[in-house]
Write a protein that holds these residues in place. Structure first.
Motif, short mmCIF file in Angstrom:
data_model
loop_
_atom_site.label_atom_id
_atom_site.label_comp_id
_atom_site.label_asym_id
_atom_site.label_seq_id
_atom_site.Cartn_x
_atom_site.Cartn_y
_atom_site.Cartn_z
N UNK A 1 67.93 -36.83 -89.88
CA UNK A 1 67.34 -37.89 -90.69
C UNK A 1 65.81 -37.78 -90.66
N UNK A 2 65.22 -37.72 -91.86
CA UNK A 2 63.77 -37.67 -91.99
C UNK A 2 63.40 -38.73 -93.04
N UNK A 3 62.97 -39.90 -92.56
CA UNK A 3 62.73 -41.01 -93.49
C UNK A 3 61.61 -40.71 -94.48
N UNK A 4 60.60 -39.97 -94.06
CA UNK A 4 59.50 -39.65 -94.98
C UNK A 4 60.04 -38.82 -96.15
N UNK A 5 60.87 -37.82 -95.85
CA UNK A 5 61.44 -37.00 -96.93
C UNK A 5 62.38 -37.82 -97.80
N UNK A 6 63.21 -38.65 -97.18
CA UNK A 6 64.16 -39.47 -97.96
C UNK A 6 63.44 -40.39 -98.93
N UNK A 7 62.41 -41.10 -98.45
CA UNK A 7 61.73 -42.05 -99.33
C UNK A 7 60.94 -41.31 -100.41
N UNK A 8 60.37 -40.16 -100.07
CA UNK A 8 59.65 -39.38 -101.08
C UNK A 8 60.61 -38.95 -102.20
N UNK A 9 61.80 -38.48 -101.84
CA UNK A 9 62.78 -38.06 -102.86
C UNK A 9 63.15 -39.24 -103.76
N UNK A 10 63.34 -40.41 -103.16
CA UNK A 10 63.72 -41.60 -103.95
C UNK A 10 62.58 -42.06 -104.85
N UNK A 11 61.35 -41.91 -104.38
CA UNK A 11 60.19 -42.36 -105.17
C UNK A 11 59.91 -41.42 -106.34
N UNK A 12 60.16 -40.14 -106.15
CA UNK A 12 59.80 -39.17 -107.19
C UNK A 12 60.87 -38.91 -108.24
N UNK B 1 69.68 -49.96 -95.45
CA UNK B 1 68.73 -51.07 -95.24
C UNK B 1 67.38 -50.53 -94.78
N UNK B 2 67.41 -49.57 -93.89
CA UNK B 2 66.19 -48.96 -93.37
C UNK B 2 65.39 -48.28 -94.48
N UNK B 3 66.10 -47.54 -95.32
CA UNK B 3 65.43 -46.85 -96.44
C UNK B 3 64.81 -47.88 -97.38
#
Ligand SMILES: C[S@@+](CC[C@H](N)C(=O)[O-])C[C@H]1O[C@@H](n2cnc3c(N)ncnc32)[C@H](O)[C@@H]1O
Ligand SMILES: Nc1nc2[nH]cc(C(=O)O)c2c(=O)[nH]1
Ligand code: SF4
Ligand SMILES: [Mg+2]
Length: 256
Positions: free
Chosen positions: A162-173, A196-198
């Motif tokens: 799990x890499x939250x920075x990568x996950x949120x970047x993918x969702x944002x872009x 929930x965390x994301x």
């Protein structure tokens, strides 16, 4: 004719942007919100994780491939009918050349889905980021690792999955779906917590219908015992169920 049997197999990458390709074929998208859409699959070799259940063993536990230049991959895609392309692996986004390939496919007007474990988020065009974050039940343990000394991968997989920075970047872009492989009803607490965390870490929309539950199973026989359990969990929790259409149709045949 599978591309991997028609090309030379040099041990080293050719000059210029190239990818280690395990298979390249046209089929129907079997998973997720585009299930059923005719698509050309480009499967790269090599992964930073080692899920015990990996259905692409020859890209992760035992990587095999032919090196193909990005030019050649674009030619092979053009030689097939589908206007949709699925870049998968292995973990396609660990290769820098995947960005070059994605730029080329976007310029040619293809609709491109990227199947990724969500631990890399390069600045590359994707029409659908199909992100499959790995739960703790994916970690290879002594009793289920398909190969080698499990201790070798257990801690590494656990630390990387799990890499939250990568996950949120993918969702944002990108337009995205989160696709969880469910092996046990107990996975649901972890999925709820992760979603929930994301949501807490980004303003990007993550709707319940973009959270997909996929039954674990590499064969029809395995899915027989997992699919209804997972379908019932989707109905109960309000997430989307995704079939594994290709397994229903063609079992575990290669290049499907
Ligand atoms: C082989 S992975 C390649 C892409 C990327 N490494 C990933 O894991 O998302 C392609 C998809 O198959 C899923 N998958 C792999 N093994 C599976 C299994 N035994 N049962 C169900 N889904 C599986 C992954 O979670 C992912 O959604
Ligand atoms: N038909 C078919 N659909 C798929 N969707 C995602 C796949 C993958 O391995 O990433 C896959 C695959 O291997 N085959
Ligand atoms: S992350 Fe994907 S390719 Fe890597 S081991 Fe897990 S399922 Fe296989
Ligand atoms: Mg697959």
């Amino acid at each position: 004719m599978p591309v991997t049997s028609t090309v030379e197999r040099p041990g080293d990458a050719p000059d210029g942007p190239a990818l280690p390709v395990n298979e390249l074929f046209a089929s129907l998208q079997g998973e997720g919100k585009l299930a059923g859409v005719p698509s050309t699959f480009v499967r790269t070799s090599g992964c930073n994780l080692r899920c015990w259940f990996c259905d692409s063993y020859h890209t992760s536990w035992e990587p095999t491939h032919a090196w193909l230049s990005v030019d050649r991959i674009v030619e092979e895609v053009a030689a097939r009918d589908p206007t949709h392309v699925v870049l998968t692996g292995g973990e396609p986004l660990l290769h820098d050349a995947s960005t070059t390939l994605l730029e080329r496919l976007a310029a040619e007007g293809y609709h491109v889905t990227v199947e990724t474990n969500g631990t890399f988020a390069p600045d590359a065009p994707m029409d659908l980021a199909s992100v499959s974050p790995k739960l703790s039940t994916s970690t290879p343990r002594t009793e289920n690792a398909p190969k080698g000394d499990p201790g070798e991968w257990e801690a590494r997989h656990e630390a990387r999955r799990i890499d939250f920075a990568a996950l949120t970047t993918l969702l944002e872009r990108h337009e995205a779906q989160l696709k969880f492989v469910v092996t046990d009803p107990d996975d649901m607490a972890e999925i709820d917590a992760l979603v929930a965390d994301v949501r807490e870490r980004t303003d990007a929309d993550l709707n319940d219908h973009d959270v997909l539950l996929m039954p674990e199973g590499q064969t029809r026989e395995e899915l027989e015992s997992t699919r209804n359990v997972v379908a019932d969990l989707a109905a109960e929790y309000g997430y989307r169920y995704t079939p594994r259409l290709h397994v229903d149709l063609w079992n575990d045949a290669p290049e499907t």
